[in-house]
Design an enzyme around this catalytic site. Structure first.
Site, short mmCIF file in Angstrom:
data_model
loop_
_atom_site.label_atom_id
_atom_site.label_comp_id
_atom_site.label_asym_id
_atom_site.label_seq_id
_atom_site.Cartn_x
_atom_site.Cartn_y
_atom_site.Cartn_z
N GLU A 47 -12.59 -12.33 -9.40
CA GLU A 47 -13.23 -11.91 -8.15
C GLU A 47 -14.31 -10.89 -8.49
OE1 GLU A 47 -12.21 -10.00 -3.78
OE2 GLU A 47 -11.26 -9.15 -5.56
N PHE A 48 -15.56 -11.24 -8.21
CA PHE A 48 -16.66 -10.30 -8.45
C PHE A 48 -16.88 -9.48 -7.20
CE2 PHE A 48 -21.48 -9.77 -9.17
CZ PHE A 48 -21.27 -8.51 -9.74
N ARG A 49 -16.55 -8.17 -7.28
CA ARG A 49 -16.71 -7.25 -6.15
C ARG A 49 -18.11 -6.63 -6.20
NH1 ARG A 49 -12.59 -5.01 -3.11
NH2 ARG A 49 -14.36 -3.86 -2.22
N ARG A 83 -17.55 -6.67 0.01
CA ARG A 83 -16.73 -6.05 1.05
C ARG A 83 -17.50 -4.92 1.72
NH1 ARG A 83 -14.27 -8.70 2.26
NH2 ARG A 83 -12.53 -9.00 0.81
N HIS A 144 -8.98 -7.17 6.97
CA HIS A 144 -8.25 -6.05 6.35
C HIS A 144 -7.95 -4.97 7.38
CE1 HIS A 144 -10.36 -8.11 3.10
NE2 HIS A 144 -9.45 -7.63 2.28
N LYS A 171 -7.05 -15.24 4.45
CA LYS A 171 -6.51 -14.04 3.80
C LYS A 171 -6.44 -12.86 4.76
CE LYS A 171 -7.79 -10.45 0.47
NZ LYS A 171 -8.93 -9.89 -0.27
N ARG A 213 3.06 -8.18 -3.28
CA ARG A 213 2.17 -8.80 -4.27
C ARG A 213 2.94 -9.63 -5.29
NH1 ARG A 213 -2.96 -6.53 -3.96
NH2 ARG A 213 -3.12 -4.64 -2.67
N SER A 232 -9.31 -2.39 -6.94
CA SER A 232 -10.28 -2.56 -5.86
C SER A 232 -9.63 -2.38 -4.50
CB SER A 232 -10.94 -3.95 -5.94
OG SER A 232 -9.98 -4.96 -5.75
N GLN A 236 -2.64 -2.25 -6.07
CA GLN A 236 -2.77 -3.33 -7.04
C GLN A 236 -2.02 -3.00 -8.33
OE1 GLN A 236 -6.92 -4.23 -7.60
NE2 GLN A 236 -7.05 -5.44 -5.73
#
Length: 254
Positions: A47-49, A83, A144, A171, A213, A232, A236
Site C-alpha cells: 500500500e503506497f500511502r 488519505r 474511518h 473497508k 487484525r 500508518s 498496526q
C-alpha cells in the site's frame, strides 16, 4: 456469498487473510530506503500511502513516486492510498484536488487497487469507481472512524453502501473505547460477510483493537495491515510478527 478478487495472482476474499504493508515516506530517498527494507518481508500487498509525501500537493510528483514503487515491486499487488486529513491522513485537500489525483492515478494504470473515501460525495465516488474499473483497477471504498465504534447495524450498513456504489473491496476502520467495541466490530464483520457479495476489510484500531487484525480469517476480513518500517494507523503490528501469528492461528499450535 462473497466472491473473491484476484489481483496479480493474489486471491482477496478467499483463503487466508492477506497482509498489506503500508509504504510511508516523505521523499525519494526515504521511499528508496523503505522499498529496500521491506523487499524480503512476508507481505502480500503493497500500500503506497502517498499522503505522507512532502510533495503531496503535486500530482506529477506523486505519479513519479508511484512509478518508483511499481518498478520496485512488479509482482506485488499495489494499492494506492491518498488519505485525507478528515479520515486520519496527513494531507488536507479539496475534493477537486482529491479526485483529480485519483483520475491521474487511474489513467496511469500504475496501481492495481485504488483507495476511494466513501463520504466524498456519492456522484464523484461512483464516477471514480467506474473510471477505475474501466481502466482495469479495482476500487476499494473505505471509511474511518477515529473517535468511536458505530453500532453493529451502522457498520454493516456502511459496508453495504460501499458495495452499492460499485466497490470491488469494502473497508471500514473504527476506534474502540472498550473491549465491547471490539466485539461490535467483529460481530459486524461476521454479519457483513454473510450479506456481502464483495470482499470486506475491517479493523478495530489502537492497542485495544489489535486482536481484530489477527482474526480476519475467522470473522471475514480479507486483508490486514501490518507495519513495515512505520505505522500508518494506530495498532498496526509488524509484518513479520503478523505473518507468524497468522500462520500459528491457521496451522494450530502444538
Amino acid at each position: 456469498m462473497c466472491s473473491c478478487l484476484v489481483v496479480k495472482n493474489t486471491v482477496i476474499g478467499s483463503g487466508r487473510t492477506k497482509i498489506a504493508v503500508p509504504l510511508v515516506a516523505r521523499d525519494a530517498a526515504e521511499l528508496s530506503a523503505v522499498l529496500e527494507q521491506i523487499k524480503n518481508m512476508p507481505f502480500d500487498i503493497a500500500e503506497f500511502r502517498a499522503d505522507f509525501l512532502e510533495c503531496a500537493g503535486s500530482i506529477g510528483e506523486i505519479l513519479h513516486h508511484t512509478q518508483t514503487v511499481r518498478d520496485a515491486l512488479p509482482d506485488k499487488p499495489l494499492l494506492f492510498t491518498f488519505r485525507r486529513h478528515g479520515e486520519g491522513g496527513s494531507f488536507p485537500c479539496s475534493d477537486d484536488y482529491y479526485f483529480k489525483l485519483l483520475d491521474a492515478l487511474i489513467e496511469s494504470r500504475l496501481p492495481d487497487i485504488i483507495d476511494i473515501e466513501l463520504f466524498s460525495g456519492e456522484t464523484a465516488v461512483r464516477r471514480a469507481v467506474a473510471n477505475a474499473q474501466k481502466n482495469g483497477i479495482a476500487a476499494l471504498l473505505c471509511n474511518h472512524e477515529f473517535h468511536r465504534t458505530p453500532p453493529q447495524e451502522e457498520i454493516v450498513c456502511r459496508l453495504k453502501q460501499m458495495e452499492d456504489c460499485g466497490a470491488d473491496i469494502c473497508k471500514i476502520a473504527v476506534m474502540p473505547q472498550s473491549a465491547e467495541d471490539v466485539l461490535t466490530l467483529l460481530s459486524a464483520t461476521l454479519k457483513a460477510k454473510e450479506l456481502a457479495a464483495k470482499p470486506i476489510v475491517t479493523m478495530s484500531m489502537g492497542q485495544t483493537g489489535a486482536v481484530s487484525r489477527l482474526a480476519g480469517q475467522v470473522f471475514g476480513s480479507s486483508i490486514t495491515f501490518g507495519s513495515g518500517t512505520q505505522n500508518s494507523a494506530p495498532g498496526q503490528i509488524g509484518v513479520s510478527a503478523l505473518r507468524a501469528t497468522l500462520d500459528c492461528l491457521e496451522n494450530g499450535a502444538d
